[in-house]
Design a protein around this motif. Structure first.
Motif, PDB file in Angstrom:
ATOM      1  N   THR A 114       0.813  -1.219   0.000  1.00  0.00           N
ATOM      2  CA  THR A 114       0.000   0.000   0.000  1.00  0.00           C
ATOM      3  C   THR A 114       0.846   1.268   0.000  1.00  0.00           C
ATOM      4  O   THR A 114       0.303   2.368   0.123  1.00  0.00           O
ATOM      5  CB  THR A 114      -0.935   0.020   1.224  1.00  0.00           C
ATOM      6  N   ARG A 153     -10.381  -0.785   0.027  1.00  0.00           N
ATOM      7  CA  ARG A 153     -10.071   0.316  -0.898  1.00  0.00           C
ATOM      8  C   ARG A 153      -8.600   0.282  -1.316  1.00  0.00           C
ATOM      9  O   ARG A 153      -8.270   0.459  -2.502  1.00  0.00           O
ATOM     10  CB  ARG A 153     -10.404   1.667  -0.245  1.00  0.00           C
ATOM     11  N   GLN A 154      -7.729   0.042  -0.344  1.00  0.00           N
ATOM     12  CA  GLN A 154      -6.305  -0.022  -0.661  1.00  0.00           C
ATOM     13  C   GLN A 154      -5.985  -1.218  -1.553  1.00  0.00           C
ATOM     14  O   GLN A 154      -5.144  -1.134  -2.459  1.00  0.00           O
ATOM     15  CB  GLN A 154      -5.497  -0.099   0.635  1.00  0.00           C
ATOM     16  N   ASN A 156      -7.966  -2.612  -3.773  1.00  0.00           N
ATOM     17  CA  ASN A 156      -8.412  -2.319  -5.135  1.00  0.00           C
ATOM     18  C   ASN A 156      -7.392  -1.453  -5.867  1.00  0.00           C
ATOM     19  O   ASN A 156      -7.112  -1.676  -7.058  1.00  0.00           O
ATOM     20  CB  ASN A 156      -9.775  -1.635  -5.112  1.00  0.00           C
ATOM     21  N   ARG A 157      -6.844  -0.479  -5.151  1.00  0.00           N
ATOM     22  CA  ARG A 157      -5.832   0.391  -5.769  1.00  0.00           C
ATOM     23  C   ARG A 157      -4.581  -0.417  -6.118  1.00  0.00           C
ATOM     24  O   ARG A 157      -4.067  -0.349  -7.247  1.00  0.00           O
ATOM     25  CB  ARG A 157      -5.483   1.527  -4.820  1.00  0.00           C
ATOM     26  N   ALA A 158      -4.073  -1.182  -5.146  1.00  0.00           N
ATOM     27  CA  ALA A 158      -2.871  -1.972  -5.397  1.00  0.00           C
ATOM     28  C   ALA A 158      -3.136  -3.073  -6.415  1.00  0.00           C
ATOM     29  O   ALA A 158      -2.259  -3.419  -7.218  1.00  0.00           O
ATOM     30  CB  ALA A 158      -2.373  -2.578  -4.084  1.00  0.00           C
ATOM     31  N   LEU A 160      -5.077  -2.909  -8.970  1.00  0.00           N
ATOM     32  CA  LEU A 160      -5.022  -2.320 -10.312  1.00  0.00           C
ATOM     33  C   LEU A 160      -3.580  -2.214 -10.785  1.00  0.00           C
ATOM     34  O   LEU A 160      -3.260  -2.554 -11.935  1.00  0.00           O
ATOM     35  CB  LEU A 160      -5.691  -0.946 -10.303  1.00  0.00           C
ATOM     36  N   THR A 194     -13.987  -5.775  -2.509  1.00  0.00           N
ATOM     37  CA  THR A 194     -12.869  -5.738  -3.448  1.00  0.00           C
ATOM     38  C   THR A 194     -13.357  -6.194  -4.816  1.00  0.00           C
ATOM     39  O   THR A 194     -14.278  -7.001  -4.929  1.00  0.00           O
ATOM     40  CB  THR A 194     -11.703  -6.637  -2.998  1.00  0.00           C
TER      41      THR A 194
END
Length: 292
Positions: A114, A153-154, A156-158, A160, A194
């Motif tokens: 993250t 949320r983190q 999903n970002r990572a 991607l 997720t």
């Protein structure tokens, strides 16, 4: 174990939803007669039987290449990397290639995944030859519904970023992930919030069973395709760790729905083996002979 625990274990290792549930689990891993008749058609492919290297951390620290060579001789095809013991990813890859083992994943800390260290971590997994980057646990400060929603949320970002690099992000569970807090299952928050295209799960079946809220076989049905890798770890009658096939978990019943869960790797793990190599041999013998 008390009657409540026995009842839960029966549910935790039962067959798919909608089929007759297994209600007891033999101490030696034997299946009840009611379930035995529907088993024996499938087997784990040899290429899918791996070793999570946390199991072998003591011999790895003394002789990394020699330990890998012994695992290959036992018959393991793959490994999950958890600790490099002073070796670079490139050096580990060379050692693996030499004995024809394949690293399929590496465990990488939540703070790295993250944070700004993610690009290098993804590059390292590529160097190892893996396909998944796995977060092994979460900080205790996030142990709440709100904290797990932030984790989702983190992730999903990572996830991607991992997909853009050609990998996939997975999360490895422990017992606390399966607690129900304020009426909500923490693990369900991660599953529900997720993106399935970005985030998957390396399901540790021991912790899912012991945690008390998530039966592995049912998870495979409820969330198809989300569990490409498993930690296959058995439970002794007193709840401790056991070599695979020597404890109370009903793996044939559990694996009946593995295809629906998307399982591709069955990685053996024992958190505290008295003899890591003896444990590795016994667990591989069981999984290589298992029919379900």
């Amino acid at each position: 174990m008390n009657s409540t625990r026995r009842a839960f274990l029966g549910r935790a290792v039962g067959a798919a939803l909608g089929t007759a549930a297994v209600t007891t689990v033999g101490i030696g891993g034997a299946a009840p007669a009611s379930a035995a008749g529907r088993r024996g058609c499938r087997r784990i492919p040899p290429s899918g039987i791996g070793m999570h290297l946390y199991t072998m951390r003591t011999p790895l620290a003394a002789d990394f290449p020699g330990t890998l060579e012994q695992l290959a001789r036992i018959g393991y095809a793959t490994v999950g990397v958890s600790g490099r013991h002073g070796n670079s990813p490139a050096a580990i890859r060379k050692m693996l290639d030499r004995v024809r083992l394949k690293a399929v994943l590496e465990h990488v800390g939540y703070d790295i995944v993250t944070g700004p260290g993610l690009p290098q971590a993804l590059e390292d997994v590529h160097t190892l030859g893996g396909r998944w980057i796995v977060v092994p646990s979460l900080p205790g400060s996030l142990h709440s519904p709100a904290g797990y929603r932030e984790v989702a949320r983190q992730f999903n970002r990572a996830g991607l970023a991992a997909r853009e690099s050609g990998l996939k992000l997975l999360y490895h569970n422990h017992g606390g992930d399966h607690e129900v807090v304020d009426g909500v299952s923490l693990y369900d928050i991660l599953l529900d919030e997720t993106d399935p295209e970005l985030v998957g799960f390396e399901l540790d079946v021991y912790w899912a069973a012991k945690g008390g809220s998530s039966a592995p076989g049912e998870l495979f049905v409820r969330h198809p395709g989300r569990f490409p890798a498993l930690h296959v770890k058995d439970m002794a009658p007193n709840g401790d760790f056991a070599d695979v096939g020597s404890g109370v978990l009903d793996f044939p019943g559990m694996f009946d729905t593995a295809r629906q869960g998307g399982v591709r790797q069955w990685l053996v793990e024992h958190d505290a083996p008295a003899d890591p190599f003896a444990s590795a041999r016994a667990s591989h013998r069981y999984l290589s002979r298992l029919r379900y």
